[in-house]
Scaffold this motif. Structure first.
Motif, mmCIF file in Angstrom:
data_model
loop_
_atom_site.group_PDB
_atom_site.id
_atom_site.type_symbol
_atom_site.label_atom_id
_atom_site.label_comp_id
_atom_site.label_asym_id
_atom_site.label_seq_id
_atom_site.Cartn_x
_atom_site.Cartn_y
_atom_site.Cartn_z
ATOM 1 N N UNK A 57 -30.492 46.782 -44.939
ATOM 2 C CA UNK A 57 -29.765 45.685 -44.433
ATOM 3 C C UNK A 57 -30.989 44.529 -44.359
ATOM 4 N N UNK A 58 -32.174 45.107 -43.743
ATOM 5 C CA UNK A 58 -33.259 44.225 -43.811
ATOM 6 C C UNK A 58 -33.737 43.908 -45.201
ATOM 7 N N UNK A 59 -33.574 44.795 -46.213
ATOM 8 C CA UNK A 59 -34.281 44.599 -47.318
ATOM 9 C C UNK A 59 -33.110 43.324 -48.236
ATOM 10 N N UNK B 23 -34.364 40.032 -46.742
ATOM 11 C CA UNK B 23 -35.674 39.907 -47.249
ATOM 12 C C UNK B 23 -35.711 39.333 -48.645
ATOM 13 N N UNK B 24 -34.837 39.955 -49.597
ATOM 14 C CA UNK B 24 -34.685 39.607 -50.785
ATOM 15 C C UNK B 24 -34.063 38.280 -50.747
ATOM 16 N N UNK C 134 -38.761 40.690 -41.180
ATOM 17 C CA UNK C 134 -38.232 39.998 -42.295
ATOM 18 C C UNK C 134 -39.017 39.123 -43.149
ATOM 19 N N UNK C 135 -39.972 38.370 -42.484
ATOM 20 C CA UNK C 135 -40.858 37.463 -42.912
ATOM 21 C C UNK C 135 -42.226 37.656 -43.550
ATOM 22 N N UNK C 136 -42.621 39.101 -43.012
ATOM 23 C CA UNK C 136 -44.033 39.545 -43.541
ATOM 24 C C UNK C 136 -44.386 39.498 -44.752
ATOM 25 N N UNK C 137 -45.346 38.696 -45.240
ATOM 26 C CA UNK C 137 -45.912 38.875 -46.571
ATOM 27 C C UNK C 137 -45.216 37.648 -47.412
ATOM 28 N N UNK C 138 -44.417 36.925 -46.762
ATOM 29 C CA UNK C 138 -43.544 35.823 -47.607
ATOM 30 C C UNK C 138 -44.090 34.565 -47.041
ATOM 31 N N UNK C 139 -43.837 33.513 -47.885
ATOM 32 C CA UNK C 139 -44.295 32.220 -47.784
ATOM 33 C C UNK C 139 -42.971 31.461 -46.798
ATOM 34 N N UNK D 120 -23.907 32.287 -50.744
ATOM 35 C CA UNK D 120 -25.341 32.617 -51.252
ATOM 36 C C UNK D 120 -25.904 33.395 -50.104
ATOM 37 N N UNK D 121 -25.526 33.146 -48.900
ATOM 38 C CA UNK D 121 -26.340 33.789 -47.764
ATOM 39 C C UNK D 121 -25.774 35.247 -47.589
ATOM 40 N N UNK D 122 -26.855 36.279 -47.095
ATOM 41 C CA UNK D 122 -26.477 37.552 -46.750
ATOM 42 C C UNK D 122 -25.948 37.760 -45.679
ATOM 43 N N UNK D 123 -26.335 36.882 -44.589
ATOM 44 C CA UNK D 123 -25.974 37.127 -43.274
ATOM 45 C C UNK D 123 -25.347 35.891 -42.613
ATOM 46 N N UNK D 124 -24.360 36.139 -41.802
ATOM 47 C CA UNK D 124 -23.564 35.359 -41.045
ATOM 48 C C UNK D 124 -23.617 35.368 -39.593
ATOM 49 N N UNK D 125 -23.368 34.643 -38.813
ATOM 50 C CA UNK D 125 -23.306 34.800 -37.340
ATOM 51 C C UNK D 125 -21.904 35.592 -36.999
ATOM 52 N N UNK D 126 -22.037 36.635 -36.763
ATOM 53 C CA UNK D 126 -20.805 37.543 -36.664
ATOM 54 C C UNK D 126 -20.226 37.162 -35.060
ATOM 55 N N UNK D 127 -20.884 36.637 -34.333
ATOM 56 C CA UNK D 127 -20.444 36.261 -32.962
ATOM 57 C C UNK D 127 -19.455 34.905 -33.132
ATOM 58 N N UNK D 128 -19.612 34.254 -34.358
ATOM 59 C CA UNK D 128 -18.933 33.084 -34.343
ATOM 60 C C UNK D 128 -17.825 33.236 -35.768
#
Length: 302
Positions: free
Chosen positions: A229-231, A234-235, A259-264, A119-127
């Motif tokens: 990537x940022x979009x 944010x999605x 990432x969080x501007x304008x979001x709850x 479900x997640x778009x990003x993961x910790x690529x360092x791990x």
């Protein structure tokens, strides 16, 4: 003259008995565990300064001397402090990589997170998935194992205080048992609430208290992600709705506000290293309390 020699011998023996064991740890959390064991007898030292990352640290000549001179040295292991093995080759005194201690409960990145990873778009690529999660100090059960080894080692190095080390260990165990019940009660209400982190460092704590982050926004500090990537990130936040995004001190990533501007979404911090905590017998417990309260305070406010 003989009385003078006898008095001198007594003074030297007393000074020797009172001299604390020079114990050095690589990172602050291990120092806090050691402080609980050494309470009333000595104060452990730490190698990394506040704000330094155990993943990326360059040893100074003075650091190398401290590593080689400490009577007892504790570090997580090569999966965390990859700058230490080469220096430890020149060390003759006891060194303990705690990731190898019998009785530890170890986790590996990607364990039990198939659904979240999908479900997640990003993961910790360092791990990378399948590699050891070396943030093992965030498990209270692991802290008990580490403290027990420290108490045993200190008793050998300082037999005059062996009883005190064991008493301190027993008190530490009892306090962790009581704290565990308090944390479970505090965190029960936020189980299942989604939140995001910038560093995949909290899995041991989450596993102990029935929590799980919904995703990791991990980007290299020297490379800013592109607009697409940022979009996408944010999605993901828009899809979840009201949530919290946790960064780590001392710096909040510039990406967080974008990432969080304008979001709850609320921005907050979690400190897995306890960099600002005082070094005392209850410092490790405060580290866990701060994590629990940080998570609960933010998620309960949504």
């Amino acid at each position: 003259m003989s009385r003078l020699l006898a008095l001198l011998f007594f003074v030297l023996c007393a000074a020797s008995a009172q001299a604390q064991v020079h114990l050095l740890t690589s990172i602050k959390p291990l120092q806090l565990i050691a402080a609980a064991v050494q309470e009333g007898v000595g104060t452990p030292e730490v190698l990394l300064p506040p704000g330094a990352s155990p993943h990326h640290y360059a040893l100074r000549p003075s650091d190398v001397r401290r590593v080689r001179e400490a009577e007892l040295l504790y570090w997580i292991g090569p999966d965390m402090e990859d700058f230490l093995p080469r220096v430890l080759q020149g060390r003759s005194l006891p060194s303990v990589a705690v990731q190898g201690l019998p009785g530890l409960s170890l986790r590996y990145f990607g364990e039990g997170q198939a659904e979240a990873a999908d479900a997640a778009d990003e993961h910790d690529h360092a791990h990378r998935p399948g590699t050891l999660d070396a943030h093992l100090w965030l498990s209270p059960a692991n802290a008990r194992v580490i403290a027990a080894r420290m108490a045993a080692d200190l008793a050998v190095a300082d037999p005059a205080n062996a009883t005190r080390y064991q008493a301190n260990l027993k008190a530490f165990d009892e306090r962790l048992t009581a704290q565990d019940q308090r944390l479970k009660a505090r965190l029960a209400g936020i189980a299942g609430k989604p939140y995001f982190v910038f560093h995949e460092a909290y899995d041991y704590f989450e596993a102990a208290y029935g929590l799980q982050h919904a995703g990791v926004f991990s980007v290299a500090s020297e490379v800013q992600p592109g607009a697409q990537h940022v979009a996408a990130m944010r999605a993901r936040l828009q899809q979840v709705g009201a949530t919290c995004v946790f960064s780590e001190p001392p710096l909040r990533p510039r990406l967080a506000e974008t990432l969080t501007a304008g979001l709850p979404v609320r921005l907050a911090e979690l400190d897995a290293l306890g960099g600002s905590l005082p070094v005392n017998a209850r410092g490790y417990e405060q580290l866990l309390d701060n994590l629990g309260n940080g998570l609960a305070d933010c998620l309960e406010s949504l």
